[in-house]
Design an enzyme around this catalytic site. Structure first.
Site, PDB file in Angstrom:
ATOM      1  N   THR A 142     -20.416  12.924 -13.572  1.00 23.40           N
ATOM      2  CA  THR A 142     -20.293  13.685 -14.815  1.00 23.40           C
ATOM      3  C   THR A 142     -21.576  14.442 -15.150  1.00 23.40           C
ATOM      4  O   THR A 142     -22.673  14.013 -14.774  1.00 23.40           O
ATOM      5  CB  THR A 142     -19.965  12.707 -15.964  1.00 23.40           C
ATOM      6  OG1 THR A 142     -20.055  13.396 -17.206  1.00 23.40           O
ATOM      7  CG2 THR A 142     -20.944  11.536 -16.013  1.00 23.40           C
ATOM      8  N   ASP A 143     -21.435  15.501 -15.943  1.00 20.98           N
ATOM      9  CA  ASP A 143     -22.630  16.226 -16.407  1.00 20.98           C
ATOM     10  C   ASP A 143     -23.405  15.413 -17.454  1.00 20.98           C
ATOM     11  O   ASP A 143     -24.554  15.735 -17.766  1.00 20.98           O
ATOM     12  CB  ASP A 143     -22.250  17.601 -16.966  1.00 20.98           C
ATOM     13  CG  ASP A 143     -21.309  17.556 -18.175  1.00 20.98           C
ATOM     14  OD1 ASP A 143     -20.859  16.447 -18.560  1.00 20.98           O
ATOM     15  OD2 ASP A 143     -21.008  18.633 -18.719  1.00 20.98           O
ATOM     16  N   GLU A 144     -22.782  14.343 -17.984  1.00 24.22           N
ATOM     17  CA  GLU A 144     -23.456  13.581 -19.048  1.00 24.22           C
ATOM     18  C   GLU A 144     -24.704  12.865 -18.543  1.00 24.22           C
ATOM     19  O   GLU A 144     -25.533  12.445 -19.344  1.00 24.22           O
ATOM     20  CB  GLU A 144     -22.483  12.576 -19.679  1.00 24.22           C
ATOM     21  CG  GLU A 144     -21.299  13.259 -20.315  1.00 24.22           C
ATOM     22  CD  GLU A 144     -20.541  12.381 -21.306  1.00 24.22           C
ATOM     23  OE1 GLU A 144     -21.030  11.307 -21.673  1.00 24.22           O
ATOM     24  OE2 GLU A 144     -19.441  12.801 -21.710  1.00 24.22           O
ATOM     25  N   TYR A 168     -21.923   4.803 -21.312  1.00 22.53           N
ATOM     26  CA  TYR A 168     -21.100   5.445 -20.272  1.00 22.53           C
ATOM     27  C   TYR A 168     -21.971   6.279 -19.336  1.00 22.53           C
ATOM     28  O   TYR A 168     -21.942   6.108 -18.114  1.00 22.53           O
ATOM     29  CB  TYR A 168     -20.013   6.325 -20.900  1.00 22.53           C
ATOM     30  CG  TYR A 168     -19.386   7.295 -19.908  1.00 22.53           C
ATOM     31  CD1 TYR A 168     -18.581   6.839 -18.873  1.00 22.53           C
ATOM     32  CD2 TYR A 168     -19.625   8.670 -20.002  1.00 22.53           C
ATOM     33  CE1 TYR A 168     -18.020   7.725 -17.948  1.00 22.53           C
ATOM     34  CE2 TYR A 168     -19.073   9.558 -19.088  1.00 22.53           C
ATOM     35  CZ  TYR A 168     -18.275   9.087 -18.063  1.00 22.53           C
ATOM     36  OH  TYR A 168     -17.734   9.955 -17.144  1.00 22.53           O
ATOM     37  N   LYS A 217     -22.905   5.856 -15.322  1.00 17.78           N
ATOM     38  CA  LYS A 217     -22.607   6.864 -14.298  1.00 17.78           C
ATOM     39  C   LYS A 217     -23.907   7.298 -13.591  1.00 17.78           C
ATOM     40  O   LYS A 217     -23.924   7.496 -12.382  1.00 17.78           O
ATOM     41  CB  LYS A 217     -21.911   8.080 -14.914  1.00 17.78           C
ATOM     42  CG  LYS A 217     -20.485   7.832 -15.397  1.00 17.78           C
ATOM     43  CD  LYS A 217     -19.504   7.445 -14.292  1.00 17.78           C
ATOM     44  CE  LYS A 217     -19.150   8.587 -13.363  1.00 17.78           C
ATOM     45  NZ  LYS A 217     -18.068   8.199 -12.414  1.00 17.78           N
TER      46      LYS A 217
HETATM   47  P1  NAD Z   1      -9.482   7.976 -16.439  1.00 21.24           P
HETATM   48  O1  NAD Z   1     -10.034   6.978 -17.391  1.00 21.24           O
HETATM   49  O2  NAD Z   1      -8.334   8.822 -16.836  1.00 21.24           O
HETATM   50  O3  NAD Z   1      -9.055   7.241 -15.092  1.00 21.24           O
HETATM   51  C1  NAD Z   1      -9.837   6.245 -14.499  1.00 21.24           C
HETATM   52  C2  NAD Z   1      -8.977   5.517 -13.464  1.00 21.24           C
HETATM   53  O4  NAD Z   1      -9.793   4.506 -12.858  1.00 21.24           O
HETATM   54  C3  NAD Z   1      -7.754   4.813 -14.075  1.00 21.24           C
HETATM   55  O5  NAD Z   1      -6.608   5.060 -13.287  1.00 21.24           O
HETATM   56  C4  NAD Z   1      -8.142   3.345 -14.048  1.00 21.24           C
HETATM   57  O6  NAD Z   1      -7.034   2.475 -13.909  1.00 21.24           O
HETATM   58  C5  NAD Z   1      -9.054   3.288 -12.830  1.00 21.24           C
HETATM   59  N1  NAD Z   1     -10.003   2.169 -12.917  1.00 21.24           N
HETATM   60  C6  NAD Z   1     -10.789   1.829 -13.969  1.00 21.24           C
HETATM   61  N2  NAD Z   1     -11.495   0.720 -13.679  1.00 21.24           N
HETATM   62  C7  NAD Z   1     -11.170   0.381 -12.410  1.00 21.24           C
HETATM   63  C8  NAD Z   1     -11.580  -0.658 -11.532  1.00 21.24           C
HETATM   64  N3  NAD Z   1     -12.464  -1.592 -11.932  1.00 21.24           N
HETATM   65  N4  NAD Z   1     -11.060  -0.704 -10.288  1.00 21.24           N
HETATM   66  C9  NAD Z   1     -10.148   0.219  -9.883  1.00 21.24           C
HETATM   67  N5  NAD Z   1      -9.709   1.215 -10.674  1.00 21.24           N
HETATM   68  C10 NAD Z   1     -10.211   1.298 -11.914  1.00 21.24           C
HETATM   69  O7  NAD Z   1     -10.736   8.852 -16.004  1.00 21.24           O
HETATM   70  P2  NAD Z   1     -10.824  10.385 -15.603  1.00 21.24           P
HETATM   71  O8  NAD Z   1     -11.069  11.182 -16.813  1.00 21.24           O
HETATM   72  O9  NAD Z   1      -9.713  10.733 -14.694  1.00 21.24           O
HETATM   73  O10 NAD Z   1     -12.186  10.370 -14.768  1.00 21.24           O
HETATM   74  C11 NAD Z   1     -12.190  10.121 -13.368  1.00 21.24           C
HETATM   75  C12 NAD Z   1     -13.629  10.196 -12.863  1.00 21.24           C
HETATM   76  O11 NAD Z   1     -14.164  11.479 -13.125  1.00 21.24           O
HETATM   77  C13 NAD Z   1     -14.574   9.198 -13.526  1.00 21.24           C
HETATM   78  O12 NAD Z   1     -15.449   8.714 -12.549  1.00 21.24           O
HETATM   79  C14 NAD Z   1     -15.315  10.030 -14.570  1.00 21.24           C
HETATM   80  O13 NAD Z   1     -16.599   9.501 -14.795  1.00 21.24           O
HETATM   81  C15 NAD Z   1     -15.379  11.369 -13.869  1.00 21.24           C
HETATM   82  N6  NAD Z   1     -15.434  12.545 -14.771  1.00 21.24           N
HETATM   83  C16 NAD Z   1     -14.517  12.704 -15.774  1.00 21.24           C
HETATM   84  C17 NAD Z   1     -14.568  13.862 -16.564  1.00 21.24           C
HETATM   85  C18 NAD Z   1     -13.569  14.107 -17.676  1.00 21.24           C
HETATM   86  O14 NAD Z   1     -13.727  15.075 -18.413  1.00 21.24           O
HETATM   87  N7  NAD Z   1     -12.532  13.313 -17.821  1.00 21.24           N
HETATM   88  C19 NAD Z   1     -15.550  14.822 -16.331  1.00 21.24           C
HETATM   89  C20 NAD Z   1     -16.476  14.613 -15.305  1.00 21.24           C
HETATM   90  C21 NAD Z   1     -16.404  13.471 -14.517  1.00 21.24           C
HETATM   91  O1  DAU Z   2     -18.785  15.933 -19.942  1.00 18.10           O
HETATM   92  C1  DAU Z   2     -17.950  15.180 -19.117  1.00 18.10           C
HETATM   93  C2  DAU Z   2     -17.406  13.996 -19.879  1.00 18.10           C
HETATM   94  O2  DAU Z   2     -16.455  14.513 -20.808  1.00 18.10           O
HETATM   95  C3  DAU Z   2     -16.753  12.952 -18.983  1.00 18.10           C
HETATM   96  O3  DAU Z   2     -17.723  12.403 -18.145  1.00 18.10           O
HETATM   97  C4  DAU Z   2     -16.108  11.847 -19.813  1.00 18.10           C
HETATM   98  O4  DAU Z   2     -15.427  10.949 -18.982  1.00 18.10           O
HETATM   99  C5  DAU Z   2     -15.121  12.496 -20.772  1.00 18.10           C
HETATM  100  O5  DAU Z   2     -14.560  11.507 -21.610  1.00 18.10           O
HETATM  101  C6  DAU Z   2     -15.805  13.571 -21.617  1.00 18.10           C
HETATM  102  O6  DAU Z   2     -16.734  12.979 -22.553  1.00 18.10           O
HETATM  103  P1  DAU Z   2     -16.850  13.491 -24.079  1.00 18.10           P
HETATM  104  O7  DAU Z   2     -17.414  12.411 -24.894  1.00 18.10           O
HETATM  105  O8  DAU Z   2     -17.483  14.834 -24.136  1.00 18.10           O
HETATM  106  O9  DAU Z   2     -15.263  13.713 -24.379  1.00 18.10           O
HETATM  107  P2  DAU Z   2     -14.365  13.369 -25.652  1.00 18.10           P
HETATM  108  O10 DAU Z   2     -13.036  13.996 -25.425  1.00 18.10           O
HETATM  109  O11 DAU Z   2     -14.407  11.930 -26.009  1.00 18.10           O
HETATM  110  O12 DAU Z   2     -15.087  14.171 -26.825  1.00 18.10           O
HETATM  111  C7  DAU Z   2     -15.283  15.572 -26.760  1.00 18.10           C
HETATM  112  C8  DAU Z   2     -16.050  15.983 -28.009  1.00 18.10           C
HETATM  113  O13 DAU Z   2     -15.202  15.817 -29.154  1.00 18.10           O
HETATM  114  C9  DAU Z   2     -17.284  15.146 -28.281  1.00 18.10           C
HETATM  115  O14 DAU Z   2     -18.299  15.968 -28.826  1.00 18.10           O
HETATM  116  C10 DAU Z   2     -16.816  14.129 -29.319  1.00 18.10           C
HETATM  117  C11 DAU Z   2     -15.780  14.905 -30.089  1.00 18.10           C
HETATM  118  N1  DAU Z   2     -14.655  14.105 -30.626  1.00 18.10           N
HETATM  119  C12 DAU Z   2     -14.000  13.277 -29.771  1.00 18.10           C
HETATM  120  C13 DAU Z   2     -12.942  12.520 -30.224  1.00 18.10           C
HETATM  121  C14 DAU Z   2     -12.231  11.572 -29.282  1.00 18.10           C
HETATM  122  C15 DAU Z   2     -14.260  14.246 -31.952  1.00 18.10           C
HETATM  123  O15 DAU Z   2     -14.863  15.027 -32.713  1.00 18.10           O
HETATM  124  N2  DAU Z   2     -13.210  13.502 -32.398  1.00 18.10           N
HETATM  125  C16 DAU Z   2     -12.529  12.627 -31.597  1.00 18.10           C
HETATM  126  O16 DAU Z   2     -11.588  11.959 -32.065  1.00 18.10           O
END
Ligand code: NAD
Ligand code: DAU
Length: 351
Positions: A132-134, A157, A161
């Site tokens: 992630t970019d975080e 989180y 990562k």
């Molecule tokens: P998600 O939470 O939707 O899915 C995560 C999956 O991992 C689920 O299917 C869950 O069952 C599985 N999982 C969790 N713990 C596990 C374990 N101990 N063993 C096996 N499986 C397990 O997440 P996502 O949003 O699809 O993110 C996927 C990946 O991409 C993550 O590594 C996240 O850090 C990264 N990522 C997400 C975003 C985003 O915006 N969602 C952005 C950048 C990077």
């Molecule tokens: O940047 C990549 C990341 O983006 C991934 O690595 C994470 O897995 C993914 O969850 C996401 O993280 P964020 O914290 O940015 O996403 P989230 O959707 O939780 O929140 C987006 C923005 O909205 C953040 O500034 C918090 C705000 N927010 C979020 C929720 C859930 C609200 O204002 N209200 C809300 O209820």
């Protein structure tokens, strides 16, 4: 790299299911072993259209379980890993940091160690870590995260990562394990668990519930269509250089409040409600602890070196996302029943 059996972890989750679908459709030459623990965020319904594809095997296992991971490597002769399994929601990491450290740090370590034991000095293999970019921390009003930006994670989180990224780099440096890492910005699209900003807002608008905007809604995120991310992963997997990191982003920055207003306008239109109806649900709530102000990715390296760029314009992507959620109420109903509701109630009872 000539992979034959590809282990994808987290393939029942949001991004993972899109990656599995893309690889199954575009790469019949691979056997995909899809390993997922099916936590609250994992859902086999995400894969219902491809579950029985002949080049797809699902394994229900936890990445922290050394014996189970060993068995998968031994039974399936894994040639490459695309590692997405993780605890992924920042708010949950604030409430329960240890489960993030367990899965994201220990789970990644178990996978790396097993890969190293099975692969020994093989160089025709690959451990691809999806991150992630975080990990880069938080930006002020200007500037972009590049691959050279120093790590500065600030939530449990992002710290978990960042730790896993460091472990991947350490295994490359110490054991010559072939690796590649990508760090991506916020994804949106179908099949995202409705605790993340966009699907949460869509679901709450449908049910006329308050739309909880943290703080003043001025935090900025860079949004990318999940299918563009899946395509980037496909490109990095095949063409990424050993040991390199690639940043992936949409060049698409939005303040949360502006995004929520845009979503409200789209929802009013789609639901045939009066203009302003959905926006009247916006409720400013207590800010997230340690809330990162701004993320923005410089994705020029992956464009320059591997020819990838995002394809979908944001408003069009939001419209498609809204349509998917409106057409799949059963999916939402199934995934939001059970433990998710308890978590949600606990979280909001403190506000
Ligand atoms: P998600 O939470 O939707 O899915 C995560 C999956 O991992 C689920 O299917 C869950 O069952 C599985 N999982 C969790 N713990 C596990 C374990 N101990 N063993 C096996 N499986 C397990 O997440 P996502 O949003 O699809 O993110 C996927 C990946 O991409 C993550 O590594 C996240 O850090 C990264 N990522 C997400 C975003 C985003 O915006 N969602 C952005 C950048 C990077
Ligand atoms: O940047 C990549 C990341 O983006 C991934 O690595 C994470 O897995 C993914 O969850 C996401 O993280 P964020 O914290 O940015 O996403 P989230 O959707 O939780 O929140 C987006 C923005 O909205 C953040 O500034 C918090 C705000 N927010 C979020 C929720 C859930 C609200 O204002 N209200 C809300 O209820």
């Amino acid at each position: 790299m000539s992979a034959r059996t590809l282990l994808i972890t987290g393939g029942a989750g949001f991004i993972g299911s899109h990656v599995v679908r893309l690889f199954i459709g575009s790469h019949p030459e691979y056997r995909i072993v899809n390993l997922d623990a099916l936590t609250y965020a994992g859902n086999l319904e995400n894969l219902s259209d491809i579950e029985s594809a002949s080049n797809h095997v699902f394994v229900h296992a936890d990445i922290t379980d050394e014996k189970a991971i060993d068995r998968v490597f031994s039974e399936h002769a894994v040639d490459a890993v695309i590692h997405l399994a993780a605890e992924s929601h920042v708010d949950r990491s604030i409430l329960d940091p240890l489960s993030f450290i367990r899965t994201n740090v220990m789970g990644t370590a178990v996978l790396l160690n097993t890969a190293r034991r099975y692969w020994k000095d093989r160089q025709d293999v690959l451990f691809y870590h999806v991150s992630t970019d975080e990990v880069y921390g938080s930006l002020g009003d200007t500037g972009l995260f590049t691959e050279e930006t120093p790590y500065d994670p600030r939530s449990p989180y992002s710290a978990s990562k960042a730790s896993s990224d460091h472990l991947v780099k350490a295994y490359h440096h110490t054991y010559r394990l072939p690796v590649v890492i990508s760090n991506c910005s916020n994804n949106y699209g179908s099949h995202q668990f409705p605790e993340k900003l966009i699907p949460l807002m869509i679901n709450n608008i449908v049910h006329r519930k308050p739309l909880p905007v943290y703080g003043e809604g001025l935090n900025v995120r860079d949004w990318l269509w999940v299918e563009d991310h899946a395509r980037a992963i496909e490109v990095v997997f095949h063409q990424g250089r050993n040991g390199e990191t690639y940043n992936i982003g949409g060049f698409n920055e939005w303040r949360n409040i502006d995004l929520v207003h845009l979503l409200c306008r789209i929802m009013d239109e789609k639901l045939g409600r009066a203009e302003g109806d959905s926006a009247s649900l916006i409720t400013f709530v207590k800010d997230r602890a340690g809330h990162d102000q701004r993320y923005a990715i410089d994705a020029s390296k992956i464009h320059r070196e591997l020819g990838w760029s995002p394809t979908l314009q944001f408003e069009e992507g939001l419209r498609r996302t809204v349509d998917w959620y409106l057409q799949n109420p059963t999916w939402v109903e199934h995934i939001t029943s059970g433990s998710y509701l308890e978590y949600y109630q606990r979280q909001y009872s403190n506000r």
